[in-house]
Structures are given as structure tokens and as C-alpha cells.
Write a protein that holds these residues in place. Structure first.
Motif, PDB file in Angstrom:
ATOM      1  N   MET A   1      -1.995 -14.107   7.069  1.00 43.72           N
ATOM      2  CA  MET A   1      -1.862 -12.744   6.587  1.00 43.72           C
ATOM      3  C   MET A   1      -1.081 -12.753   5.286  1.00 43.72           C
ATOM      4  O   MET A   1      -0.154 -13.521   5.101  1.00 43.72           O
ATOM      5  N   PRO A   2      -1.445 -11.897   4.305  1.00 42.07           N
ATOM      6  CA  PRO A   2      -0.722 -11.873   3.042  1.00 42.07           C
ATOM      7  C   PRO A   2       0.726 -11.460   3.237  1.00 42.07           C
ATOM      8  O   PRO A   2       1.085 -10.881   4.240  1.00 42.07           O
ATOM      9  N   SER A   3       1.512 -11.724   2.212  1.00 40.19           N
ATOM     10  CA  SER A   3       2.907 -11.311   2.301  1.00 40.19           C
ATOM     11  C   SER A   3       2.974  -9.791   2.390  1.00 40.19           C
ATOM     12  O   SER A   3       2.140  -9.082   1.872  1.00 40.19           O
ATOM     13  N   THR A   4       3.997  -9.331   3.071  1.00 42.45           N
ATOM     14  CA  THR A   4       4.051  -7.902   3.363  1.00 42.45           C
ATOM     15  C   THR A   4       4.630  -7.106   2.212  1.00 42.45           C
ATOM     16  O   THR A   4       5.391  -7.606   1.401  1.00 42.45           O
ATOM     17  N   ALA A   5       4.246  -5.842   2.177  1.00 42.46           N
ATOM     18  CA  ALA A   5       4.776  -4.884   1.213  1.00 42.46           C
ATOM     19  C   ALA A   5       4.879  -3.557   1.927  1.00 42.46           C
ATOM     20  O   ALA A   5       4.130  -3.300   2.860  1.00 42.46           O
ATOM     21  N   PRO A   6       5.806  -2.712   1.535  1.00 42.99           N
ATOM     22  CA  PRO A   6       5.929  -1.421   2.214  1.00 42.99           C
ATOM     23  C   PRO A   6       4.609  -0.665   2.194  1.00 42.99           C
ATOM     24  O   PRO A   6       3.989  -0.512   1.161  1.00 42.99           O
ATOM     25  N   VAL A  46     -11.827  -1.487  -1.086  1.00 43.72           N
ATOM     26  CA  VAL A  46     -10.526  -1.108  -1.644  1.00 43.72           C
ATOM     27  C   VAL A  46      -9.409  -1.516  -0.691  1.00 43.72           C
ATOM     28  O   VAL A  46      -8.424  -2.141  -1.088  1.00 43.72           O
ATOM     29  N   PHE A  47      -9.572  -1.184   0.593  1.00 43.32           N
ATOM     30  CA  PHE A  47      -8.509  -1.499   1.544  1.00 43.32           C
ATOM     31  C   PHE A  47      -8.453  -2.992   1.857  1.00 43.32           C
ATOM     32  O   PHE A  47      -7.377  -3.525   2.130  1.00 43.32           O
ATOM     33  N   LEU A  48      -9.567  -3.675   1.772  1.00 40.65           N
ATOM     34  CA  LEU A  48      -9.550  -5.132   1.935  1.00 40.65           C
ATOM     35  C   LEU A  48      -8.788  -5.775   0.777  1.00 40.65           C
ATOM     36  O   LEU A  48      -7.925  -6.633   0.990  1.00 40.65           O
ATOM     37  N   ARG A  49      -9.094  -5.339  -0.440  1.00 41.24           N
ATOM     38  CA  ARG A  49      -8.371  -5.863  -1.609  1.00 41.24           C
ATOM     39  C   ARG A  49      -6.884  -5.525  -1.527  1.00 41.24           C
ATOM     40  O   ARG A  49      -6.030  -6.347  -1.857  1.00 41.24           O
ATOM     41  N   ALA A  50      -6.582  -4.299  -1.102  1.00 40.06           N
ATOM     42  CA  ALA A  50      -5.180  -3.892  -0.980  1.00 40.06           C
ATOM     43  C   ALA A  50      -4.460  -4.754   0.049  1.00 40.06           C
ATOM     44  O   ALA A  50      -3.322  -5.176  -0.175  1.00 40.06           O
ATOM     45  N   TRP A  51      -5.108  -5.013   1.173  1.00 39.38           N
ATOM     46  CA  TRP A  51      -4.487  -5.838   2.215  1.00 39.38           C
ATOM     47  C   TRP A  51      -4.261  -7.256   1.709  1.00 39.38           C
ATOM     48  O   TRP A  51      -3.199  -7.835   1.914  1.00 39.38           O
ATOM     49  N   ARG A  52      -5.269  -7.803   1.009  1.00 42.82           N
ATOM     50  CA  ARG A  52      -5.135  -9.161   0.490  1.00 42.82           C
ATOM     51  C   ARG A  52      -4.051  -9.267  -0.577  1.00 42.82           C
ATOM     52  O   ARG A  52      -3.406 -10.299  -0.711  1.00 42.82           O
ATOM     53  N   ALA A  54      -1.389  -7.256  -0.825  1.00 41.58           N
ATOM     54  CA  ALA A  54      -0.247  -6.447  -0.388  1.00 41.58           C
ATOM     55  C   ALA A  54       1.053  -6.921  -1.019  1.00 41.58           C
ATOM     56  O   ALA A  54       1.926  -6.111  -1.337  1.00 41.58           O
ATOM     57  N   GLY A  55       1.190  -8.200  -1.226  1.00 40.00           N
ATOM     58  CA  GLY A  55       2.408  -8.742  -1.828  1.00 40.00           C
ATOM     59  C   GLY A  55       2.599  -8.317  -3.270  1.00 40.00           C
ATOM     60  O   GLY A  55       3.718  -8.343  -3.784  1.00 40.00           O
ATOM     61  N   SER A  56       1.537  -7.907  -3.949  1.00 34.97           N
ATOM     62  CA  SER A  56       1.670  -7.491  -5.352  1.00 34.97           C
ATOM     63  C   SER A  56       1.964  -6.006  -5.492  1.00 34.97           C
ATOM     64  O   SER A  56       2.233  -5.544  -6.594  1.00 34.97           O
ATOM     65  N   PHE A  57       1.922  -5.265  -4.380  1.00 32.30           N
ATOM     66  CA  PHE A  57       2.250  -3.840  -4.451  1.00 32.30           C
ATOM     67  C   PHE A  57       3.756  -3.673  -4.573  1.00 32.30           C
ATOM     68  O   PHE A  57       4.524  -4.200  -3.783  1.00 32.30           O
ATOM     69  N   ASP A  58       4.153  -2.941  -5.594  1.00 35.23           N
ATOM     70  CA  ASP A  58       5.572  -2.686  -5.828  1.00 35.23           C
ATOM     71  C   ASP A  58       5.763  -1.183  -5.969  1.00 35.23           C
ATOM     72  O   ASP A  58       5.368  -0.592  -6.983  1.00 35.23           O
ATOM     73  N   PRO A  59       6.351  -0.535  -4.968  1.00 33.97           N
ATOM     74  CA  PRO A  59       6.511   0.915  -5.036  1.00 33.97           C
ATOM     75  C   PRO A  59       7.392   1.389  -6.187  1.00 33.97           C
ATOM     76  O   PRO A  59       7.342   2.553  -6.559  1.00 33.97           O
ATOM     77  N   SER A  60       8.166   0.488  -6.780  1.00 35.82           N
ATOM     78  CA  SER A  60       8.982   0.900  -7.926  1.00 35.82           C
ATOM     79  C   SER A  60       8.146   0.954  -9.205  1.00 35.82           C
ATOM     80  O   SER A  60       8.573   1.531 -10.194  1.00 35.82           O
ATOM     81  N   ALA A  62       4.481   1.722  -9.129  1.00 39.61           N
ATOM     82  CA  ALA A  62       3.495   2.799  -8.973  1.00 39.61           C
ATOM     83  C   ALA A  62       3.474   3.223  -7.515  1.00 39.61           C
ATOM     84  O   ALA A  62       3.780   2.435  -6.619  1.00 39.61           O
ATOM     85  N   SER A  63       3.064   4.458  -7.302  1.00 33.13           N
ATOM     86  CA  SER A  63       2.940   4.931  -5.923  1.00 33.13           C
ATOM     87  C   SER A  63       1.758   4.237  -5.265  1.00 33.13           C
ATOM     88  O   SER A  63       0.865   3.714  -5.944  1.00 33.13           O
ATOM     89  N   LEU A  64       1.737   4.240  -3.950  1.00 31.61           N
ATOM     90  CA  LEU A  64       0.634   3.629  -3.212  1.00 31.61           C
ATOM     91  C   LEU A  64      -0.683   4.290  -3.607  1.00 31.61           C
ATOM     92  O   LEU A  64      -1.697   3.618  -3.793  1.00 31.61           O
ATOM     93  N   ARG A  65      -0.671   5.598  -3.769  1.00 37.11           N
ATOM     94  CA  ARG A  65      -1.883   6.339  -4.140  1.00 37.11           C
ATOM     95  C   ARG A  65      -2.420   5.862  -5.485  1.00 37.11           C
ATOM     96  O   ARG A  65      -3.611   5.589  -5.637  1.00 37.11           O
ATOM     97  N   VAL A  66      -1.557   5.763  -6.483  1.00 39.04           N
ATOM     98  CA  VAL A  66      -1.979   5.315  -7.812  1.00 39.04           C
ATOM     99  C   VAL A  66      -2.503   3.888  -7.744  1.00 39.04           C
ATOM    100  O   VAL A  66      -3.526   3.558  -8.349  1.00 39.04           O
ATOM    101  N   TRP A  67      -1.827   3.035  -6.991  1.00 44.98           N
ATOM    102  CA  TRP A  67      -2.238   1.637  -6.863  1.00 44.98           C
ATOM    103  C   TRP A  67      -3.613   1.554  -6.208  1.00 44.98           C
ATOM    104  O   TRP A  67      -4.477   0.809  -6.670  1.00 44.98           O
ATOM    105  N   LEU A  68      -3.834   2.321  -5.150  1.00 44.34           N
ATOM    106  CA  LEU A  68      -5.128   2.316  -4.469  1.00 44.34           C
ATOM    107  C   LEU A  68      -6.231   2.867  -5.366  1.00 44.34           C
ATOM    108  O   LEU A  68      -7.363   2.358  -5.357  1.00 44.34           O
ATOM    109  N   PHE A  69      -5.932   3.892  -6.148  1.00 37.86           N
ATOM    110  CA  PHE A  69      -6.947   4.435  -7.061  1.00 37.86           C
ATOM    111  C   PHE A  69      -7.279   3.445  -8.172  1.00 37.86           C
ATOM    112  O   PHE A  69      -8.423   3.396  -8.630  1.00 37.86           O
TER     113      PHE A  69
END
Length: 178
Positions: A1-6, A46-52, A54-60, A62-69
């Protein structure tokens, strides 16, 4: 599983993100592709890419919504390109010969791009943001902006250069592909 992110580290968090943003992403994909089945596949992607990633998501950054869009925008473009390159595949599945996608509507794309740029602009230093907004987005002459800000033209040009560089980095961190 990829590294976790909030917001994306566990199945429950991913499900919550899907519940919160999935319908809006689906509506966006349907508007862009004009095909409900393909839009569903794009949202899954989109959600598969986001899950893969996940470690690159940084809430500081962009918001999760912006990142997903940002991911959705790239997935839609990928789908349109995929169909454009291999239109003969549509005839093998019995689907209509015309591609399901369409060129992304200019108005819709401008709105999405505006959100992404606005979010990225919030992430750069105020003096860089001002220089980029005034010269690039508003198209004002460098000399006029420099005089208004009380700085030499060379300083303004430097701020624009470093501001654009920081803007590219912020958008890259948000997952926006050129």
C-alpha cells in the motif's frame, strides 16, 4: 500500500473522500466526455491515481478537492487523447464510431484552470504573486508596475521570474501536469 496521507491513507479515508468528492468529479467528467460510462471509468481512475500517489498529497499545498480535480483534469485529457489515437477500438466494442470524448470546453477548462492557478498563487510569496498577477495576468507594462510598487524595473523582472518559477513548482506539487 502507498505511504499514507491525511484523507487517503486507509480504505475508510479513501471511501470518505469518494463520498465527498466523487459526485462532483463524475459531473465534471460527464460534462467533459459526454459519456456516462467513460465518466465513471475516469472517476475510478482518479481515485486509483490518488490512492497510488497518496504520499504526494500535501494538505498544506492544496486542498484534497483541488488535488483530486487536478488529477481528474489529467485523466480526462488522457482519455480524450487515448480515444483520438485509437478510434478503431471503438468499433471493436460495438460502440458508436465517434470518440466518446470531446475537446474540453474552453469555458469549463478556464474555470478549472482558474481554480488551480488561484490555489497555486496563494502558495507563493506576496511580492512574487503581485508581480506575476500584474504583469502576466493583467498584462500591465513592467515599467508601470515597477513605478507603482516603487521598485526598479529589474527588481520587478526578477520577481516575475522567480514568481513564475515558484508558481510552476506549486502547481507541480498540486499534481497539475503541463
Amino acid at each position: 500500500m502507498p505511504s499514507t496521507a491525511p484523507g487517503l491513507g486507509s480504505e475508510a479515508e479513501l471511501r470518505a473522500a469518494y463520498d465527498a468528492h466523487g459526485p462532483e468529479l463524475y459531473r465534471y467528467a460527464v460534462r467533459q466526455l459526454r459519456d456516462e460510462g467513460t465518466a465513471q471509468e475516469v472517476v475510478q481512475e482518479v481515485f486509483l491515481r490518488a490512492w497510488r500517489r497518496a504520499g504526494s498529497f500535501d494538505p498544506s499545498v492544496a486542498s484534497l478537492r483541488v488535488w483530486l480535480f487536478a488529477i481528474a483534469r489529467n485523466a480526462v485529457v488522457d482519455e480524450v487523447r487515448r480515444v483520438a489515437v485509437r478510434p478503431w477500438r471503438r468499433t471493436l466494442t460495438g460502440e458508436p464510431p465517434e470518440p466518446p470524448g470531446r475537446a474540453v470546453d474552453a469555458t469549463e477548462q478556464a474555470v478549472l484552470d482558474g481554480w488551480l492557478v488561484e490555489e497555486a498563487l496563494r502558495r507563493i510569496r506576496p511580492e512574487h504573486r503581485e508581480a506575476v498577477v500584474q504583469t502576466h495576468l493583467l498584462g500591465r507594462p513592467h515599467a508601470e508596475v515597477a513605478a507603482e510598487l516603487g521598485v526598479p524595473v529589474g527588481t520587478l523582472r526578477s520577481r516575475v521570474f522567480y514568481g513564475l518559477k515558484a508558481l510552476r513548482l506549486a502547481m507541480d506539487e498540486m499534481g497539475v501536469e503541463p
